[in-house]
Design an enzyme around this catalytic site. Structure first.
Site, PDB file in Angstrom:
ATOM      1  N   PHE A 159       0.860  -1.193   0.000  1.00 24.77           N
ATOM      2  CA  PHE A 159       0.000   0.000   0.000  1.00 24.77           C
ATOM      3  C   PHE A 159       0.889   1.233   0.000  1.00 24.77           C
ATOM      4  CE2 PHE A 159      -2.432   3.484   1.715  1.00 24.77           C
ATOM      5  CZ  PHE A 159      -3.597   3.392   0.978  1.00 24.77           C
ATOM      6  N   ASP A 244       9.218   2.712   1.894  1.00 21.78           N
ATOM      7  CA  ASP A 244       8.017   3.431   2.337  1.00 21.78           C
ATOM      8  C   ASP A 244       7.848   3.182   3.835  1.00 21.78           C
ATOM      9  OD1 ASP A 244       5.474   4.244   3.040  1.00 21.78           O
ATOM     10  OD2 ASP A 244       4.523   3.527   1.204  1.00 21.78           O
ATOM     11  N   LYS A 273       2.671   9.402   8.618  1.00 25.65           N
ATOM     12  CA  LYS A 273       1.731   9.162   9.717  1.00 25.65           C
ATOM     13  C   LYS A 273       2.156   9.700  11.101  1.00 25.65           C
ATOM     14  CE  LYS A 273      -1.107   5.581   7.688  1.00 25.65           C
ATOM     15  NZ  LYS A 273      -0.663   4.986   6.439  1.00 25.65           N
TER      16      LYS A 273
HETATM   17  C1  LIG Z   1      -1.024   5.188   5.040  1.00 24.40           C
HETATM   18  C2  LIG Z   1       0.045   4.807   4.082  1.00 24.40           C
HETATM   19  C3  LIG Z   1       0.287   5.551   2.920  1.00 24.40           C
HETATM   20  C4  LIG Z   1      -0.586   6.704   2.485  1.00 24.40           C
HETATM   21  O1  LIG Z   1      -0.567   7.752   3.378  1.00 24.40           O
HETATM   22  P1  LIG Z   1      -1.699   8.907   3.268  1.00 24.40           P
HETATM   23  O2  LIG Z   1      -1.280   9.901   4.300  1.00 24.40           O
HETATM   24  O3  LIG Z   1      -2.999   8.236   3.556  1.00 24.40           O
HETATM   25  O4  LIG Z   1      -1.639   9.422   1.888  1.00 24.40           O
HETATM   26  C5  LIG Z   1       1.359   5.197   2.131  1.00 24.40           C
HETATM   27  N1  LIG Z   1       2.153   4.162   2.450  1.00 24.40           N
HETATM   28  C6  LIG Z   1       1.938   3.406   3.546  1.00 24.40           C
HETATM   29  C7  LIG Z   1       2.880   2.294   3.860  1.00 24.40           C
HETATM   30  C8  LIG Z   1       0.878   3.703   4.392  1.00 24.40           C
HETATM   31  O5  LIG Z   1       0.650   2.934   5.466  1.00 24.40           O
END
Ligand SMILES: *Cc1c(COP(=O)(O)O)cnc(C)c1O
Length: 421
Positions: A159, A244, A273
């Site tokens: 994701f 990421d 986050k």
């Molecule tokens: C939540 C998440 C995203 C996206 O972040 P947003 O602030 O919702 O755009 C991207 N990569 C990972 C691994 C995530 O958990």
């Protein structure tokens, strides 16, 4: 056309109807609009890592709000560069790397920055040689577009966000279908499979983008052999290794960053986050030699790096460093994992630190999660058979024991009912 169960109300129905409305939070507790208290084991999806209404963050925001919120990136400000220096040092696990940071407003935006950086690094450009004009291309710049290395390889089950490019990077084809055509230049490989990755790394590939622990994909941690193998393959092929850390970063896994469990150094690290503890902020860090490919005009965002959001990040990082919060997360995670693994109804617990996937033994995770909420515990059914727990990294031992007792009770009721998934 598909029909959706559109909720009545002023918001687009992109989320299922909310089961509860929260009005207040403090530490690891939330209160709903009827005054009922909940133990929060989700932290707004791994965001409020220092708990709700943390005084250091609240004070920093209030003070910054009275000082300077925003002036745009046409001008200099002082907080953002300070936070960038701290992030560079934390990425080096205490030793500055000399990399650089681009600030933005979310995880998806941090990954968009990484993807653009990879393409710029890969050498896309306009061919300005005489005769290279594209017929009918028009516009102020003429010349054919020369593609450099541009493909970003990511994993199935990953994701990376919901913008069009990060949606395509997200290795979940079902999520792509309603939004075709997506931007091209993305390729997916099997998660945790070095042979599959090696086959995908042809000369069109600019970068590999991976999570240290697939969060939304079900809490699937990478192991050290995989991450080190990815680093070696990327080095051999001249491909960037981009990590990421939007969900895993900043202490959640028991280290500052998830990749630090594996003794590798990535070329690019994205985060968001936990960085603002609830204030929207994202960041894309790149090592020296990669960060420098961006020139003025290559990338921008109006709010990115503004004093308010970076003041929150500065307070978060200072609080985390002062309390060695990653170590606390490691200890709390070990205690919570051991207790959960001993519960009837739990088949296994995955994940480092306080990003845990609790695999249930023949029980429906959604039904269990709904009953947890009804019993005053906030968690998440990340797959049909697994709960995700991502509590505050400051969760106390007593709160861990309360959480385990509440989960044990709900699991035992479900086992008695014989509900199966
Ligand atoms: C939540 C998440 C995203 C996206 O972040 P947003 O602030 O919702 O755009 C991207 N990569 C990972 C691994 C995530 O958990």
């Amino acid at each position: 056309m598909t029909t959706s169960t559109a909720a009545a109300g002023p918001l687009m129905a992109t989320y299922p109807p909310a089961p509860v409305t929260f009005v207040r939070g403090e530490g690891s507790y939330l209160w709903d609009d009827a005054g009922r208290r909940y133990l929060d084991l989700l932290s707004g999806l791994a965001v409020t890592s220092l708990g709700h209404a943390h005084p250091a963050v609240a004070d920093a925001l209030a003070e910054q709000a009275r000082t300077l919120l925003h002036v745009s990136n046409l001008f200099g400000t002082v907080v953002g560069p300070e936070v960038a220096v701290t992030l560079d040092r934390l990425i080096g696990d205490g030793t500055p790397v000399g990399g650089k940071v681009f600030f933005c407003n979310s995880g998806a935006e941090a990954n968009e920055c990484a993807i653009k950086l990879a393409r710029r690094f890969g050498g896309a450009r306009l061919d300005r040689r005489p005769g290279s004009e594209r017929p009918g291309a028009g516009g102020a710049t003429s010349g054919a577009h020369v593609r450099g290395r541009h493909v970003v390889v990511s994993a199935f089950g990953s994701f990376h966000g919901r913008t069009l490019a990060t949606l395509h990077a997200t290795g979940q084809p079902a999520k792509h279908e309603p939004f075709q055509p997506l931007p091209e230049g993305f390729r997916h490989v099997a998660w945790h499979d070095l042979d599959d990755l090696e086959r995908a790394l042809d000369p069109s590939v600019a970068a590999v983008l991976l999570e240290p622990v697939q969060g939304e994909g079900g809490v699937n941690p990478a192991d050290t052999a995989y991450f080190q193998g990815v680093r070696r393959l990327c080095d051999e092929r001249g491909v960037l290794f981009m990590v990421d850390e939007v969900q895993t970063g900043l202490g959640r896994t028991g280290r500052w960053f998830g990749f630090q469990h594996h003794d590798v150094v990535p070329d690019v690290v994205t985060m968001a986050k936990a960085l603002g503890n609830g204030v929207p902020i994202g960041a894309c860090w790149a090592r020296p030699g990669v960060a420098d490919v961006f020139e003025p005009g290559d990338h921008a965002t109006t709010y990115g790096g503004q004093p308010l959001a970076t003041a929150a990040a500065r307070a978060v990082l200072a609080t985390m460093e002062a309390g060695d919060v990653p170590a606390r997360a490691a200890a709390a995670g070990a205690r919570l994992t051991a207790a959960l693994e001993a519960l009837p109804g739990v088949a296994g617990v995955r994940g480092p630190g306080l990003l845990l996937g609790v695999e249930l033994d023949g029980l429906d995770a959604r039904a269990v999660n709904a009953d947890l909420l009804a019993s005053g515990v906030v968690a998440n059914a990340v797959t049909p058979t697994a709960l995700r727990l991502a509590p505050s990294l400051l969760l106390t031992d007593d709160q861990i024991d309360d959480a385990v007792a509440a989960i044990a009770e709900v699991l035992s009721a479900h086992r008695a009912e014989g509900t199966t998934s």
